[in-house]
Design an enzyme around this catalytic site. Sequence first.
Site, short mmCIF file in Angstrom:
data_model
loop_
_atom_site.label_atom_id
_atom_site.label_comp_id
_atom_site.label_asym_id
_atom_site.label_seq_id
_atom_site.Cartn_x
_atom_site.Cartn_y
_atom_site.Cartn_z
N ARG A 169 0.86 -1.37 -0.01
CA ARG A 169 0.00 0.02 0.01
C ARG A 169 0.89 1.22 -0.19
O ARG A 169 1.90 1.06 0.65
CB ARG A 169 -0.76 -0.12 1.32
CG ARG A 169 -2.04 -0.83 1.28
CD ARG A 169 -2.97 -0.28 0.11
NE ARG A 169 -4.43 -1.24 0.25
CZ ARG A 169 -4.25 -2.36 -0.85
NH1 ARG A 169 -3.54 -2.79 -1.72
NH2 ARG A 169 -5.65 -3.30 -0.58
N GLU A 227 -4.46 6.84 -4.62
CA GLU A 227 -4.72 6.34 -5.89
C GLU A 227 -5.83 6.87 -6.39
O GLU A 227 -6.91 7.25 -5.71
CB GLU A 227 -4.68 4.83 -5.98
CG GLU A 227 -3.22 4.29 -5.62
CD GLU A 227 -3.35 2.84 -5.70
OE1 GLU A 227 -4.22 2.24 -6.13
OE2 GLU A 227 -2.31 2.04 -5.01
N HIS A 253 -1.15 -0.10 -9.90
CA HIS A 253 -1.75 -1.14 -9.12
C HIS A 253 -2.34 -2.37 -9.75
O HIS A 253 -3.63 -2.86 -9.94
CB HIS A 253 -2.86 -0.64 -8.17
CG HIS A 253 -3.32 -1.35 -6.96
ND1 HIS A 253 -3.87 -0.52 -5.98
CD2 HIS A 253 -3.30 -2.56 -6.76
CE1 HIS A 253 -3.95 -1.45 -4.95
NE2 HIS A 253 -3.49 -2.80 -5.17
C1 DGY Z 1 -5.73 -6.11 -2.43
O1 DGY Z 1 -6.52 -7.11 -2.46
O2 DGY Z 1 -5.27 -5.61 -1.31
C2 DGY Z 1 -5.06 -5.73 -3.74
O3 DGY Z 1 -4.28 -4.69 -3.35
C3 DGY Z 1 -6.12 -5.56 -4.75
O4 DGY Z 1 -5.68 -5.61 -6.20
#
Ligand code: DGY
Length: 317
Positions: A236, A265, A283
């Site tokens: 993240r 984002e 992403h």
């Molecule tokens: C998640 O599942 O947290 C991923 O980052 C989504 O693509």
Amino acid sequence: MKKVLITRKLLRSNEERMSKLWDAKFNLNDEVYSQNKLIELSKDCDGILSSILDKIDEETINKLPDSVKIISNFAVGFGNIDIKAARKKNVIITNTPDILTDATAEIAMLLILGAARRASEGLKWARNKNWKWSVDFLIGKQLEGSRLGILGMGRIGRAVSLRAKAFGMQIHYHNRTRLKTDLEAGANYHDSIKSLFSVSDILSINCPATPETTNIINKETLEFFPKGAIITNSARGDMIDDEDMVQALISKRIFSLGLDVYKGEPNIHPGYLNQPNVFILPHLGSATMKTRTAMADLAIDNIEEYFKTGICKNMVN
Ligand code: DGY
């Protein structure tokens, strides 16, 4: 029939399954709903199948109709939802663990390779045709023999470690708690981030976003790395202080950066876009047909399990 709001467009096979199970409210245009629209559309719904772009904060949770009892997030991460506020209102939150481990670990390896071997610059040169092979052209860093630090040795961290070993890397990690020997699989444990960062020629960030990990990469902690280290993030965006990172790239303290995730984002800090040594992706961690289908299936299973039993094994609050 139960009524469920599905906040984003999913793959057709998954939508067909939901049509058979519920009175499903689909998002035909795949627009990202505002908080007000999400609240309005949840009227009379028993559950919501949400995604990472839905900001379901305390205010939104409190304004949801009382009929909504479950929010099944289409992701392993759930930083977009205030899970404590949901617990207070007796709304259960679920996620989709395990099934995106391999796809995300593959993207983590792509970031490591892309950043180490200067893929962004390479693509630019290859496209503009004005290049010629020479001994010192776009010299990168070799993975084989280098030390990979993994911040967060959960399922994804361990899957990255497995792949990195095949590239001949030595694995080091930091986790809140040390893993058992079989899960550690020969990786070297560090009980502090300072100790981990100081041996990380390359760092892969694979920990969840929490108040403790927010901006864990900052001016002070960037100094812990060997000069010319590489940092990659497939978890993240919250973990990196972007201003400090841009400065570290400019000063060459950090050789290169590989990112798949960002704060706020789809915005990307403009400083990254101007740096040649940043390898960025939008992403894509879980973006394979196999994984996205399995994620939706699990998000649906979570709601079904809850409707049938009143509990769910993938509950996170
Ligand atoms: C998640 O599942 O947290 C991923 O980052 C989504 O693509």
